[in-house]
Design an enzyme around this catalytic site. Structure first.
Site, PDB file in Angstrom:
ATOM      1  CB  CYS A   2      -0.081  10.066  -7.721  1.00  0.00           C
ATOM      2  SG  CYS A   2      -1.679   9.375  -8.096  1.00  0.00           S
ATOM      3  NE  ARG A  27       5.450   9.031  -5.492  1.00  0.00           N
ATOM      4  CZ  ARG A  27       5.735   8.997  -4.196  1.00  0.00           C
ATOM      5  NH1 ARG A  27       6.963   8.775  -3.813  1.00  0.00           N
ATOM      6  NH2 ARG A  27       4.799   9.181  -3.297  1.00  0.00           N
ATOM      7  CD1 TRP A  74      -0.830   2.462  -9.354  1.00  0.00           C
ATOM      8  CD2 TRP A  74      -2.323   2.971  -7.775  1.00  0.00           C
ATOM      9  NE1 TRP A  74      -1.273   1.293  -8.795  1.00  0.00           N
ATOM     10  CE2 TRP A  74      -2.195   1.574  -7.827  1.00  0.00           C
ATOM     11  CE3 TRP A  74      -3.221   3.514  -6.860  1.00  0.00           C
ATOM     12  CZ2 TRP A  74      -2.907   0.717  -6.997  1.00  0.00           C
ATOM     13  CZ3 TRP A  74      -3.940   2.654  -6.033  1.00  0.00           C
ATOM     14  CH2 TRP A  74      -3.770   1.278  -6.106  1.00  0.00           C
ATOM     15  N   GLY A 101      -2.915  11.658  -3.394  1.00  0.00           N
ATOM     16  CA  GLY A 101      -3.643  11.448  -2.143  1.00  0.00           C
ATOM     17  C   GLY A 101      -5.116  11.205  -2.434  1.00  0.00           C
ATOM     18  CE  LYS A 499       9.341  -8.903  -4.834  1.00  0.00           C
ATOM     19  NZ  LYS A 499       9.165  -8.495  -3.472  1.00  0.00           N
ATOM     20  CD  GLU A 502       5.447  -7.586  -5.574  1.00  0.00           C
ATOM     21  OE1 GLU A 502       5.130  -6.557  -4.990  1.00  0.00           O
ATOM     22  OE2 GLU A 502       6.587  -8.083  -5.493  1.00  0.00           O
ATOM     23  CG  HIS A 518      -2.652 -29.837   7.192  1.00  0.00           C
ATOM     24  ND1 HIS A 518      -3.106 -30.978   7.806  1.00  0.00           N
ATOM     25  CD2 HIS A 518      -1.464 -29.545   7.779  1.00  0.00           C
ATOM     26  CE1 HIS A 518      -2.246 -31.348   8.746  1.00  0.00           C
ATOM     27  NE2 HIS A 518      -1.231 -30.494   8.742  1.00  0.00           N
TER      28      HIS A 518
HETATM   29  C1  G6P Z   1       3.335  -1.807  -2.229  1.00  0.00           C
HETATM   30  C2  G6P Z   1       4.503  -2.316  -3.052  1.00  0.00           C
HETATM   31  C3  G6P Z   1       5.183  -3.490  -2.333  1.00  0.00           C
HETATM   32  C4  G6P Z   1       5.585  -3.067  -0.922  1.00  0.00           C
HETATM   33  C5  G6P Z   1       4.379  -2.552  -0.129  1.00  0.00           C
HETATM   34  C6  G6P Z   1       4.798  -1.927   1.201  1.00  0.00           C
HETATM   35  O1  G6P Z   1       2.297  -2.726  -2.237  1.00  0.00           O
HETATM   36  O2  G6P Z   1       4.063  -2.721  -4.345  1.00  0.00           O
HETATM   37  O3  G6P Z   1       6.335  -3.874  -3.064  1.00  0.00           O
HETATM   38  O4  G6P Z   1       6.153  -4.152  -0.268  1.00  0.00           O
HETATM   39  O5  G6P Z   1       3.720  -1.518  -0.868  1.00  0.00           O
HETATM   40  O6  G6P Z   1       5.563  -0.804   0.928  1.00  0.00           O
HETATM   41  P1  G6P Z   1       6.505  -0.082   1.988  1.00  0.00           P
HETATM   42  O7  G6P Z   1       7.036   1.121   1.258  1.00  0.00           O
HETATM   43  O8  G6P Z   1       5.641   0.287   3.151  1.00  0.00           O
HETATM   44  O9  G6P Z   1       7.570  -1.046   2.362  1.00  0.00           O
END
Ligand code: G6P
Length: 625
Positions: A2, A27, A74, A101, A499, A502, A518
């Site tokens: 957000c 965000r 979000w 939040g 990656k 995502e 395994h």
């Molecule tokens: C989210 C993002 C990721 C990131 C993770 C941790 O899930 O989509 O790309 O690695 O948060 O974020 P940070 O800001 O704590 O590295």
């Protein structure tokens, strides 16, 4: 997670809010809205979808109001639709709020307010804060327990009463139709920054929405609020105790958050890595004296040298950097180390003995799971250090000390330059602790020389971007991929798979290469891409064996190998692919081997027509559990 932006000044608020929201869109981007306040009632426009959808329902010629709020969402409570989009009005229609939040006790408060006659239209927790403010505003003249203070505005008082009732996290901006010249912001657990310009104020969850207007800002701390009017602003706690805040310079420029000729932020950030790493290491690597200087933790280095056990904790990509760190601390510093998902660490009743050091790794410094792990570790008596990119962020402030990445702002949701920056910081720390514990000065000199060559080596890998795009194109119809590596490159295999998942939505699994036999080997069938990191190192022969096992079962090999490896061609077939990286010691390879995997994911996502910088369902920083 957000984005919030609010404006009070002399200019038209609407275009400034829209511009700010576009800068914050990374965000969260499932719905968006603005509230504008001039003479008369608050005007709200909001919609499901991106900022572009919001622009379509706004009158572009509107320049009337000079006060307003904006939000890009979000979703947490309530599906992403127009009703649940922010801003939210309270049931009296006097207050509009945007919120970042989660309010944990919103259901109880909602029932109580409904019994008091409040009506709700959305499913959100945010509307409960708006309703609380509306309710207390009506009570302001009668409250005996908290009488209005001389000179205190009813609006400000009602916000305090409301925020005292909520449990959870918030960054909020609020306007009141009775006070068309007043904007209030408050925070707890979610970031909120006030940009102070020339007769204008921009309140935002992120400096990216502010830098275009001013580089002077105050960073609110938890439980603080700011009351802004055209005459100026003042800060206090939610409990009404005045606090003086220092104006700080925002440390990045507009240029750093613009595309600068690249098609996507992710691609720009991949290509920025040599420079970002040079900045991260510059000033810390003293080539002349062959020393590493880590100013942020300098006063703790003696303690750190005696560390008995290191716990690295993080989420997502930062967790993968932590896994590399685990290998680095064991290899270079001979300190037992383990990496824990922050969300798991917090709830597993962790054992923190004397001499345990916890390192929290986070690009944003706002990830709630990581922050909660930091608090848990502190409570159990551990020294906690942060490896964080965003200066002044929640985790950076919550830790005892830390090392900033100085990688510059990362806008692409899929983290790239933060990963290499995190690994670079972990490497510097491991070398420095190693030097203090056991490594000879001659060896240190070699380690430092090798580390300082990494940015140039990354450049040579970036030059293979077109070749990597061709590899992505020839496998683009494949829906299942494997990423395999051993030792230091095992976490890179995990990161390569993450990656790809995502941003291209292709299913991928990352594994230590030997584990394949395994179970996952059962997945291999004709033409299934298996990306191997088979660079020079002690496990090279073993991984050659793993490649043969996949080839024998019809898998298609994409291999990342060391330049000059003459043997590698013999294990590759006609349809297989080779990417090379410059030679480097095994412990420095992750900063190199990850680059082709980032490019592979990027090109695959573009070829599949996906929105690389705003992948579905994801947000750049996740401030909920
Ligand atoms: C989210 C993002 C990721 C990131 C993770 C941790 O899930 O989509 O790309 O690695 O948060 O974020 P940070 O800001 O704590 O590295």
């Amino acid at each position: 997670m957000c984005g919030i932006v609010a404006y009070l000044g002399k200019k038209a608020a609407q275009p400034i809010l829209i511009e700010g929201l576009k800068r914050l869109e990374y965000r969260g981007y499932d719905s968006a809205g603005v509230a504008l306040l001039g003479a008369g009632p608050i005007k709200i426009k909001k919609t499901r979808g991106r900022i572009a959808a919001l622009e379509e329902i706004l009158d572009p010629s509107n320049t009337v109001e000079t006060l307003g709020l904006g939000h890009t969402r979000w979703a947490t409570h309530g599906e992403p639709n127009t009703i649940n989009a922010h801003p939210h009005l309270d049931y009296t229609g006097k207050f509009a709020i945007v919120h970042n939040g989660i309010i944990e006790n919103y259901a109880t408060l909602k029932t109580w307010l409904q019994n008091e006659g409040a009506e709700f239209v959305s499913e959100t927790d945010t509307e409960v804060i708006a309703a609380l403010i509306g309710y207390f505003y009506g009570q302001s003249d009668q409250d005996k327990q908290y009488p209005l203070q001389a000179g205190q505005h009813k609006f400000e008082w009602a916000v305090q009463r409301a925020l005292e009732k909520v449990y959870g996290t918030f960054g909020v901006a609020i306007v009141c139709s009775d006070c068309p010249g007043m904007l209030i912001g408050a925070k707890k657990g979610s970031p909120l920054i006030l940009g102070v310009g020339d007769n204008e104020y921009i309140l935002a969850s992120d400096a990216a929405a502010i830098v275009e207007h001013t580089t002077q800002a105050i960073y609110l701390a938890d439980n603080e609020m700011v009351i802004i009017t055209p005459e100026g602003f003042h800060t206090k706690t939610i409990q009404n105790v005045a606090v003086n805040k220092e104006l700080k310079e925002i440390e990045f420029s507009l240029e750093q958050i613009e595309l600068g000729g690249f098609e996507h932020h992710m691609l720009k950030e991949i290509f920025e890595q040599p420079k970002a790493l040079a900045t991260c290491m510059g000033g810390r690597i003293d080539l002349q004296n062959k020393r590493i200087k880590l100013g942020g933790i300098a006063t703790y280095l003696r303690d750190l040298t005696r560390t008995k056990r290191m716990i690295l904790t993080a989420c997502g990509t930062a967790f993968h950097a932590g896994l590399v760190g685990e290998f680095l601390f064991e290899h270079l510093a001979r300190i037992p180390a383990e990496t824990e998902y922050a969300s798991e660490f917090r709830y597993r009743n962790p054992i923190v003995e004397d001499g345990t050091v916890v390192i929290a790794i986070s690009q944003s410094g706002e990830t709630l799971d990581t922050f909660a792990a930091v608090e848990e570790a502190k409570e159990r008596g551990a020294r906690v250090f942060g490896i964080v990119n965003v200066v002044g962020s929640t985790i950076a402030r919550a830790t005892d000390a830390g090392i900033y990445l100085h990688a510059g702002p990362e806008i692409g949701v899929a983290s790239t330059k933060a990963f290499t920056g995190q690994v670079a910081v972990l490497t510097m720390l491991a070398i420095e602790l190693g030097r203090r514990r056991h490594i000879s000065s001659g060896e240190i000199e070699r380690h430092i020389d090798e580390l300082s060559q990494i940015p140039d080596k990354i450049e040579t890998i970036l030059a293979q971007s077109d070749h990597i795009k061709e590899i992505a194109a020839s496998n683009i119809d494949r829906d299942n991929w494997l990423f395999l590596g051993r030792g230091f490159n095992y976490p890179v295999a995990l990161e390569g798979a993450l990656k790809l998942k995502e941003i291209s939505y292709i299913h991928a699994e990352g594994l230590p290469a030997a584990e394949m036999k395994h179970g996952p080997i059962a997945l291999i069938h004709d033409g299934m891409p298996a990306v191997f990191i088979a660079t020079a190192g002690p496990q090279y022969d073993k991984i050659m064996g793993n490649i043969s096992e996949v080839r024998a079962r019809g898998g298609r090999i994409i291999v990342v190998a060391t330049e000059g490896d003459e043997n590698i061609a013999s294990v590759l077939g006609r349809d297989d692919h080779l990417i090379t990286i410059p030679d480097a010691p095994e412990h420095l390879q992750p900063m190199l081997t990850v680059i082709p995997l980032q490019l592979l994911a990027y090109h695959a996502a573009v070829l599949r027509g996906q929105d690389v910088d705003k992948p579905r369902n994801l947000a750049k920083s996740v401030t909920v559990e």
